[in-house]
Design a protein around this motif. Sequence first.
Motif, PDB file in Angstrom:
ATOM      1  N   PHE A  16       5.941  80.442 -86.117  1.00  0.00           N
ATOM      2  CA  PHE A  16       4.562  80.943 -86.128  1.00  0.00           C
ATOM      3  C   PHE A  16       3.699  80.339 -85.035  1.00  0.00           C
ATOM      4  N   THR A  17       4.141  79.229 -84.466  1.00  0.00           N
ATOM      5  CA  THR A  17       3.461  78.649 -83.314  1.00  0.00           C
ATOM      6  C   THR A  17       4.374  77.573 -82.739  1.00  0.00           C
ATOM      7  N   ALA A  18       3.978  77.046 -81.579  1.00  0.00           N
ATOM      8  CA  ALA A  18       4.806  76.017 -80.934  1.00  0.00           C
ATOM      9  C   ALA A  18       3.916  75.046 -80.173  1.00  0.00           C
ATOM     10  N   PRO A  19       3.205  74.142 -80.893  1.00  0.00           N
ATOM     11  CA  PRO A  19       2.357  73.169 -80.199  1.00  0.00           C
ATOM     12  C   PRO A  19       3.186  72.248 -79.323  1.00  0.00           C
ATOM     13  N   ASP A  20       2.745  72.104 -78.086  1.00  0.00           N
ATOM     14  CA  ASP A  20       3.448  71.262 -77.110  1.00  0.00           C
ATOM     15  C   ASP A  20       4.917  71.650 -76.973  1.00  0.00           C
ATOM     16  N   GLY A  21       5.198  72.925 -77.183  1.00  0.00           N
ATOM     17  CA  GLY A  21       6.547  73.434 -77.010  1.00  0.00           C
ATOM     18  C   GLY A  21       7.480  73.241 -78.185  1.00  0.00           C
ATOM     19  N   LYS A  22       7.004  72.606 -79.277  1.00  0.00           N
ATOM     20  CA  LYS A  22       7.850  72.399 -80.446  1.00  0.00           C
ATOM     21  C   LYS A  22       7.627  73.529 -81.447  1.00  0.00           C
ATOM     22  N   PRO A  23       8.650  74.337 -81.741  1.00  0.00           N
ATOM     23  CA  PRO A  23       8.462  75.426 -82.696  1.00  0.00           C
ATOM     24  C   PRO A  23       8.147  74.912 -84.094  1.00  0.00           C
ATOM     25  N   LEU A  24       7.172  75.525 -84.741  1.00  0.00           N
ATOM     26  CA  LEU A  24       6.907  75.314 -86.157  1.00  0.00           C
ATOM     27  C   LEU A  24       7.336  76.567 -86.908  1.00  0.00           C
ATOM     28  N   LEU A  25       8.014  76.361 -88.033  1.00  0.00           N
ATOM     29  CA  LEU A  25       8.676  77.466 -88.729  1.00  0.00           C
ATOM     30  C   LEU A  25       8.111  77.664 -90.127  1.00  0.00           C
ATOM     31  N   LEU A  26       8.285  78.865 -90.630  1.00  0.00           N
ATOM     32  CA  LEU A  26       7.999  79.158 -92.027  1.00  0.00           C
ATOM     33  C   LEU A  26       9.105  80.041 -92.576  1.00  0.00           C
TER      34      LEU A  26
END
Length: 315
Positions: free
Chosen positions: A13-23
């Motif tokens: 759903f987003t990737a702050p500083d290039g790190k994917p965050l998942l749901l």
Amino acid sequence: MVYDVKVVCDLEFTAPDGKPLLLDLYLPMGADKPLPVIVWLHGGGWRIGDRKLGPDFRVRFAERGYAMASIEYRLSGEALFPAQIHDVKAAIRWLRSSANEFGLDSGKIGLWGSSAGGHLAALAGTTGEGILDDLGLGCTDFSSDVQAVVDGYGPTDFLQMDAYSYKEIAVSSDPESDLLQPTLQHEDKNSPESQLLGAPILSVPHLVKKANPITYIKNGLPPFLIMHGLSDTAVAPHQSELLYQALIAKGNEATLCLIEGLGHAFFNKNELDDNGPYSASIRRAGDGETEYIRNREIKIFEMVEEFFQKHLLGS
């Protein structure tokens, strides 16, 4: 009606500083209209846990007709506050942006949080769109507002936690509680709250104020259900009482449920209602009316479902 459930895992759903965050999405199959959404926010003191930490989302409550979204957010060892609430709001916006793809009702999104996740749920509910949003995380055309909030035993005013904490240490069978170091004072530099803010909480009152959900309370907020065990040694029930009183003082609809004999992190236990019912004191306020019920026998997941049924399903 009990629905079959399809699970769609590892959605970015987003990737702050290039790190994917998942749901992960748990979707009831065969519904004849767009699905209301409940977003689960896990606990763990903002420093442990992931989107798998919680009850069985098929049963709670996808098979009952809700899309369940269990999300992850950056932990305090990765990024300091307000990164966590930025991630929660990014997930809400993403869900709205993906509503057509997954058959979601973008106008009916609720939050359900446990412990640190309860804090984030309350914070998202009290701030609403435009406050503590990081639009750089995407989906800028969509709102981060929500329509209902269930806060399970979340901190609401960090600077009042130690004054009301129990000193005795209860034996816990819950993995989340076992890792929270309940022997620490909340004012300690290694407490979860201090680690979230990057400094001992007494030294950064401006950050404490920014992180406290009660800072932002005004009239017109979504309805809240606040649940807390009276034997909680990690977060004192007084924290939930503070939130309830602040909400109703501004004319918002809120319910406070204080439950006898339960400690911290009870939402993680699938068998919770099998061991009930539980005796609880319930306070409600809203629409100009107040109610106070002592010693009501309740089943906890049933009460959560009834709350979402009223405020997301409208029945």
